[in-house]
Design a protein around this motif. Structure first.
Motif, PDB file in Angstrom:
ATOM      1  N   VAL A 181      80.651  47.365 137.601  1.00  0.00           N
ATOM      2  CA  VAL A 181      81.753  46.484 137.203  1.00  0.00           C
ATOM      3  C   VAL A 181      82.424  46.031 138.493  1.00  0.00           C
ATOM      4  O   VAL A 181      83.121  46.794 139.150  1.00  0.00           O
ATOM      5  CB  VAL A 181      82.748  47.214 136.273  1.00  0.00           C
ATOM      6  N   GLN A 182      82.151  44.800 138.887  1.00  0.00           N
ATOM      7  CA  GLN A 182      82.662  44.236 140.135  1.00  0.00           C
ATOM      8  C   GLN A 182      82.494  42.717 140.069  1.00  0.00           C
ATOM      9  O   GLN A 182      81.565  42.224 139.448  1.00  0.00           O
ATOM     10  CB  GLN A 182      81.866  44.781 141.333  1.00  0.00           C
ATOM     11  N   ASN A 183      83.408  41.985 140.677  1.00  0.00           N
ATOM     12  CA  ASN A 183      83.313  40.521 140.752  1.00  0.00           C
ATOM     13  C   ASN A 183      83.064  39.882 139.381  1.00  0.00           C
ATOM     14  O   ASN A 183      82.315  38.913 139.251  1.00  0.00           O
ATOM     15  CB  ASN A 183      82.196  40.110 141.720  1.00  0.00           C
ATOM     16  N   MET A 184      83.689  40.430 138.348  1.00  0.00           N
ATOM     17  CA  MET A 184      83.429  39.993 136.976  1.00  0.00           C
ATOM     18  C   MET A 184      83.903  38.560 136.713  1.00  0.00           C
ATOM     19  O   MET A 184      83.302  37.835 135.926  1.00  0.00           O
ATOM     20  CB  MET A 184      84.117  40.950 135.991  1.00  0.00           C
ATOM     21  N   ALA A 185      85.002  38.155 137.369  1.00  0.00           N
ATOM     22  CA  ALA A 185      85.533  36.806 137.115  1.00  0.00           C
ATOM     23  C   ALA A 185      84.571  35.729 137.615  1.00  0.00           C
ATOM     24  O   ALA A 185      84.673  34.566 137.233  1.00  0.00           O
ATOM     25  CB  ALA A 185      86.895  36.639 137.777  1.00  0.00           C
ATOM     26  N   PHE A 186      83.614  36.140 138.466  1.00  0.00           N
ATOM     27  CA  PHE A 186      82.667  35.171 139.013  1.00  0.00           C
ATOM     28  C   PHE A 186      81.415  35.076 138.162  1.00  0.00           C
ATOM     29  O   PHE A 186      80.459  34.409 138.524  1.00  0.00           O
ATOM     30  CB  PHE A 186      82.299  35.565 140.453  1.00  0.00           C
ATOM     31  N   GLN A 187      81.405  35.801 137.046  1.00  0.00           N
ATOM     32  CA  GLN A 187      80.227  35.784 136.178  1.00  0.00           C
ATOM     33  C   GLN A 187      80.594  35.234 134.807  1.00  0.00           C
ATOM     34  O   GLN A 187      81.724  35.397 134.353  1.00  0.00           O
ATOM     35  CB  GLN A 187      79.652  37.200 136.059  1.00  0.00           C
ATOM     36  N   GLY A 188      79.619  34.592 134.168  1.00  0.00           N
ATOM     37  CA  GLY A 188      79.899  33.922 132.902  1.00  0.00           C
ATOM     38  C   GLY A 188      79.411  34.688 131.685  1.00  0.00           C
ATOM     39  O   GLY A 188      79.842  34.433 130.571  1.00  0.00           O
ATOM     40  N   GLU A 189      78.484  35.607 131.898  1.00  0.00           N
ATOM     41  CA  GLU A 189      77.906  36.327 130.761  1.00  0.00           C
ATOM     42  C   GLU A 189      77.909  37.806 131.094  1.00  0.00           C
ATOM     43  O   GLU A 189      77.633  38.188 132.219  1.00  0.00           O
ATOM     44  CB  GLU A 189      76.448  35.906 130.536  1.00  0.00           C
ATOM     45  N   TYR A 190      78.197  38.621 130.097  1.00  0.00           N
ATOM     46  CA  TYR A 190      78.259  40.051 130.330  1.00  0.00           C
ATOM     47  C   TYR A 190      77.252  40.800 129.473  1.00  0.00           C
ATOM     48  O   TYR A 190      76.899  40.340 128.394  1.00  0.00           O
ATOM     49  CB  TYR A 190      79.674  40.551 130.054  1.00  0.00           C
ATOM     50  N   PHE A 191      76.849  41.939 129.987  1.00  0.00           N
ATOM     51  CA  PHE A 191      75.825  42.822 129.421  1.00  0.00           C
ATOM     52  C   PHE A 191      74.439  42.241 129.729  1.00  0.00           C
ATOM     53  O   PHE A 191      74.306  41.058 130.026  1.00  0.00           O
ATOM     54  CB  PHE A 191      76.027  43.052 127.913  1.00  0.00           C
ATOM     55  N   TYR A 192      73.430  43.107 129.669  1.00  0.00           N
ATOM     56  CA  TYR A 192      72.081  42.684 130.067  1.00  0.00           C
ATOM     57  C   TYR A 192      71.563  41.544 129.194  1.00  0.00           C
ATOM     58  O   TYR A 192      70.721  40.763 129.605  1.00  0.00           O
ATOM     59  CB  TYR A 192      71.118  43.874 130.015  1.00  0.00           C
ATOM     60  N   ASP A 193      72.095  41.462 127.950  1.00  0.00           N
ATOM     61  CA  ASP A 193      71.611  40.424 127.046  1.00  0.00           C
ATOM     62  C   ASP A 193      72.640  39.308 126.850  1.00  0.00           C
ATOM     63  O   ASP A 193      72.439  38.399 126.060  1.00  0.00           O
ATOM     64  CB  ASP A 193      71.235  41.027 125.683  1.00  0.00           C
ATOM     65  N   GLY A 194      73.783  39.383 127.541  1.00  0.00           N
ATOM     66  CA  GLY A 194      74.809  38.343 127.393  1.00  0.00           C
ATOM     67  C   GLY A 194      75.510  38.407 126.051  1.00  0.00           C
ATOM     68  O   GLY A 194      75.863  37.375 125.483  1.00  0.00           O
ATOM     69  N   ALA A 195      75.755  39.617 125.547  1.00  0.00           N
ATOM     70  CA  ALA A 195      76.400  39.751 124.240  1.00  0.00           C
ATOM     71  C   ALA A 195      77.827  39.222 124.246  1.00  0.00           C
ATOM     72  O   ALA A 195      78.391  38.946 123.194  1.00  0.00           O
ATOM     73  CB  ALA A 195      76.379  41.209 123.793  1.00  0.00           C
ATOM     74  N   SER A 196      78.424  39.057 125.424  1.00  0.00           N
ATOM     75  CA  SER A 196      79.774  38.509 125.477  1.00  0.00           C
ATOM     76  C   SER A 196      79.900  37.563 126.657  1.00  0.00           C
ATOM     77  O   SER A 196      79.246  37.744 127.679  1.00  0.00           O
ATOM     78  CB  SER A 196      80.804  39.629 125.620  1.00  0.00           C
ATOM     79  N   SER A 197      80.737  36.544 126.493  1.00  0.00           N
ATOM     80  CA  SER A 197      80.968  35.634 127.609  1.00  0.00           C
ATOM     81  C   SER A 197      82.438  35.611 127.976  1.00  0.00           C
ATOM     82  O   SER A 197      82.871  34.744 128.707  1.00  0.00           O
ATOM     83  CB  SER A 197      80.474  34.227 127.247  1.00  0.00           C
ATOM     84  N   SER A 198      83.208  36.542 127.460  1.00  0.00           N
ATOM     85  CA  SER A 198      84.637  36.545 127.737  1.00  0.00           C
ATOM     86  C   SER A 198      85.053  37.881 128.340  1.00  0.00           C
ATOM     87  O   SER A 198      84.826  38.941 127.766  1.00  0.00           O
ATOM     88  CB  SER A 198      85.405  36.279 126.434  1.00  0.00           C
ATOM     89  N   LEU A 199      85.680  37.802 129.500  1.00  0.00           N
ATOM     90  CA  LEU A 199      86.109  39.002 130.213  1.00  0.00           C
ATOM     91  C   LEU A 199      87.155  39.769 129.417  1.00  0.00           C
ATOM     92  O   LEU A 199      87.306  40.973 129.551  1.00  0.00           O
ATOM     93  CB  LEU A 199      86.675  38.567 131.578  1.00  0.00           C
ATOM     94  N   GLU A 200      87.875  39.036 128.575  1.00  0.00           N
ATOM     95  CA  GLU A 200      88.920  39.668 127.798  1.00  0.00           C
ATOM     96  C   GLU A 200      88.358  40.331 126.544  1.00  0.00           C
ATOM     97  O   GLU A 200      88.850  41.353 126.095  1.00  0.00           O
ATOM     98  CB  GLU A 200      89.888  38.573 127.374  1.00  0.00           C
ATOM     99  N   MET A 201      87.327  39.723 125.969  1.00  0.00           N
ATOM    100  CA  MET A 201      86.779  40.223 124.710  1.00  0.00           C
ATOM    101  C   MET A 201      85.769  41.345 124.930  1.00  0.00           C
ATOM    102  O   MET A 201      85.495  42.129 124.019  1.00  0.00           O
ATOM    103  CB  MET A 201      86.087  39.089 123.950  1.00  0.00           C
ATOM    104  N   LEU A 202      85.174  41.412 126.126  1.00  0.00           N
ATOM    105  CA  LEU A 202      83.990  42.272 126.260  1.00  0.00           C
ATOM    106  C   LEU A 202      84.264  43.738 125.992  1.00  0.00           C
ATOM    107  O   LEU A 202      83.383  44.471 125.560  1.00  0.00           O
ATOM    108  CB  LEU A 202      83.320  42.070 127.622  1.00  0.00           C
ATOM    109  N   SER A 203      85.516  44.199 126.221  1.00  0.00           N
ATOM    110  CA  SER A 203      85.807  45.623 126.008  1.00  0.00           C
ATOM    111  C   SER A 203      85.610  46.029 124.551  1.00  0.00           C
ATOM    112  O   SER A 203      85.440  47.213 124.246  1.00  0.00           O
ATOM    113  CB  SER A 203      87.239  45.946 126.433  1.00  0.00           C
TER     114      SER A 203
END
Lengths: 347, 277
Positions: free
Chosen positions: A108-130
């Motif tokens: 978990v680092q430099n998250m604001a510079f990324q558009g998709e989260y998790f290996y499969d991109g299950a979330s695209s929002s830094l606020e929602m991903l938790s």
């Protein structure tokens, strides 16, 4: 350095004394600094601009086991600072009741510079991903409503929430916001490599590291692109699928067969600290990763064309070249980030 | 000066309204600056029959479905007048859930400017703009959606339509008569935006006045989800073990998004104060 400062009109800033004449700490907007060698952030930070108190609250939450069903598993349990916020030594991370997940915890680092989260991109929002780890039955197995009930009983949280947010509420929305603010501020950009590209003191690379860098630029940098070392895309790098898991990767989210076996290209920052490697943590060392690229790539569905450009699949590299690349990857370690007390919560 | 003119116009309109009330109820012009409520009633059906959970329905794909759950999100309501001018309901309050299981069938809009409305526009699901603004912008709605089984937690989005039950296939259509479960979770994901909007004509003008609430009666046809312009056969979407059909991703979601643009029709409009069924 480019600098963006977001000024927030937080009402509590206006009053430094409450009705009882008690001193109230002032909430301040935090500077979100874009490192000179970084691209622009992908996330719109103004949706949830970090403040001092929001950040502190987010940090406390990140380290709090109460976010899990049985009170034992915090975010930091699987994302430890010393290993760049990964789950050190675990191929699959384990959560409540010691249940094992199916994937390896990424940094978990430099998250604001990324558009998709998790290996499969299950979330695209830094606020929602938790929402994802909190509800996952093999991770924290909780839900937002129940966490909020627990936090409302703790006067320390009640105070922190009221300082951090204009509506002063202990709510699941504010909780996710605070976690988002903490993760927004977790920027790693002070490795020896960064100092080298920015011409700063201490920024020297050896001949071997420079050779590794050149090899990396020719062979790896299309996918592990920019100084974030990811192009923010999903690709199949030719790992033979693990038959026991049959993890379809990006297809799990999109349902498209052309996404089968594609995984998010991970950033390689701090990679020397984040073993084991790949979505299922199958490789224990960087040497094994390089051996894989040189001779283990398999032609599965949707294998990336970049790995089919040579007479044999993958990237031809001899041992000396592999060692040079590994030496270069080690220059991406940011000691300042992994030991920064700002990202560590002390009770 | 301008505002004073406006005030006079307003007063004039008001007095006209009051004067005309007694004589001609239907022709009254709305008073400026006043507002009223609008109620929309969603009457769930299947190809012309009433939808009843537990009942079976056979579609043109040769599949017989029994619905056990039918829930959907409608959002972003806009009311349109004859001259094309629009009233957009405040976005933060414009997300609603219709749920056959709990008997939630109405959308209640408050403080709609008085006027004569000829069309309505609304969305099926949650638009990407709101989604990307994060959970906070969606706070109260997230909680409501969670309580109605309309959130995804393995990823972070909303289910736009949640339709579940069991089905059998007519052997003439290449299936067998074993009863299997089906699960349709319509929504957007980080690859496809499946939010769609519909614009519907009102057969009768909806008159919004202070103390006078039109009730717009819509019919929703659950049949179009699988049996609309483009067909989706459940038995072609079985899981690996062949025990159930689930539709939660991929091309099917785009098909459903387009099929459901024909899911709603306005059946009739009741005008008059606080009319309920």
């Amino acid at each position: 350095m480019k600098k963006i400062v977001y000024f927030l009109s937080i009402l509590s800033v206006l009053s430094c004394q409450d009705d009882n004449g008690e001193y109230i700490e002032i909430d301040q907007p935090l500077d979100f600094i874009i490192p000179a060698n970084f691209p622009e952030p992908v996330q719109d930070i103004s949706y949830n601009a970090p403040t001092q108190k929001g950040f502190e609250l987010g940090r406390k939450l990140f380290y709090d086991g109460r976010l899990s069903r049985d009170g034992t598993v915090s975010c930091s349990f699987c994302h430890e600072q010393a290993s760049a916020f990964t789950h050190h030594g675990h191929d699959f991370s384990h959560g409540v009741d010691n249940l094992e997940g199916l994937r390896n915890a990424p940094a978990v680092q430099n998250m604001a510079f990324q558009g998709e989260y998790f290996y499969d991109g299950a979330s695209s929002s830094l606020e929602m991903l938790s929402i994802v780890p909190i509800h996952n039955p093999v991770e924290m197995d909780e839900n937002l409503e129940s966490i909020v009930l627990k936090l409302k009983q703790d006067p320390v949280y009640v105070k922190l929430f009221s300082q951090a947010f204009a509506n002063k509420e202990v709510s699941s929305g504010n909780m996710l916001k605070a976690l988002g603010q903490f993760m927004t501020m977790m920027v790693s950009a002070n490795s020896r490599y960064d100092k080298y590209v920015r011409n700063e003191a201490g920024g020297t690379l050896s001949t071997q590291e420079l050779q590794g860098r050149a090899l990396f630029q020719t062979n790896c940098a299309t996918c592990h692109a920019t100084d974030l070392f990811t192009d923010n895309k999903f690709r199949n790098n030719g790992l033979p699928p693990n038959p026991n898991l049959n993890d379809l990767g990006r297809e799990t989210v999109t349902g498209f067969a052309y996404d089968r076996y594609k995984f998010k290209v991970p950033s390689l920052r701090n990679v020397a600290l984040t073993a084991p490697y790949m979505h299922d943590g199958r490789f224990g060392s960087l040497q094994s990763v390089l051996n894989f690229y040189a001779s283990g790539v398999q032609n599965t569905q949707n294998l990336d064309p970049l790995l089919q450009q040579h007479p044999t699949l993958g990237i031809p590299l001899n041992q000396q070249e592999k060692e040079a690349i590994i030496a270069f990857l080690k220059t991406l370690t940011d000691e300042e980030f992994v030991s920064n007390p700002l990202f560590y919560f002390r009770t | 000066m301008k505002s004073r003119l406006k005030n006079i116009a307003g007063l004039l309109a008001l007095s006209l309204f009051i004067n005309s009330c007694s004589s001609d109820d239907n022709g009254s012009a709305p008073a400026d600056g006043t507002s009223g409520d609008v109620e929309l009633f969603f009457d769930n059906g299947v190809a012309g029959d009433a939808l009843m959970l537990g009942n079976s329905y056979t579609n043109s794909n040769g599949e017989t479905l029994i619905f056990e759950r039918f829930t959907y999100i409608v959002s972003n309501f806009v009311l349109i007048k004859e001259d094309g001018s629009e009233f957009t309901y405040p976005k933060n309050e414009s997300y609603f859930i219709i749920n056959e299981e709990t008997g939630q069938f109405t959308v209640h809009l408050e403080n709609v400017p008085a006027g004569d409305y000829k069309k309505i526009k609304f969305g099926i699901g949650v638009d990407q703009q709101r989604y990307l603004q994060g959970e906070t912008a969606q706070q109260s709605f997230w909680d409501l959606a969670f309580a109605n089984n309309m959130t995804w937690t393995w990823s972070t989005g909303y289910r736009f339509i949640n339709c579940q039950g069991t089905f059998t296939v007519d052997p003439a259509h290449g299936g067998d008569t074993t009863s299997r479960g089906f699960m349709i979770h319509q929504g957007s994901n980080t690859a496809t935006d499946n939010y769609r909007e519909v614009v519907l004509n009102l057969p009768t003008t909806a008159r919004v006045r202070e103390g006078e609430m039109p009730n717009i009666h819509l019919k929703s046809d659950a049949n179009v989800i699988l049996d609309g312009d483009t067909k989706i056969e459940l038995h072609h979407n079985l899981n690996g073990a062949g025990t159930a059909a689930s539709i939660m991703a991929g091309e099917n979601l785009i098909t459903i998004a387009n099929n459901t643009k024909k899911m709603f029709t306005v059946d009739h409009v009741h005008n008059g104060a606080g009319t309920h069924h």
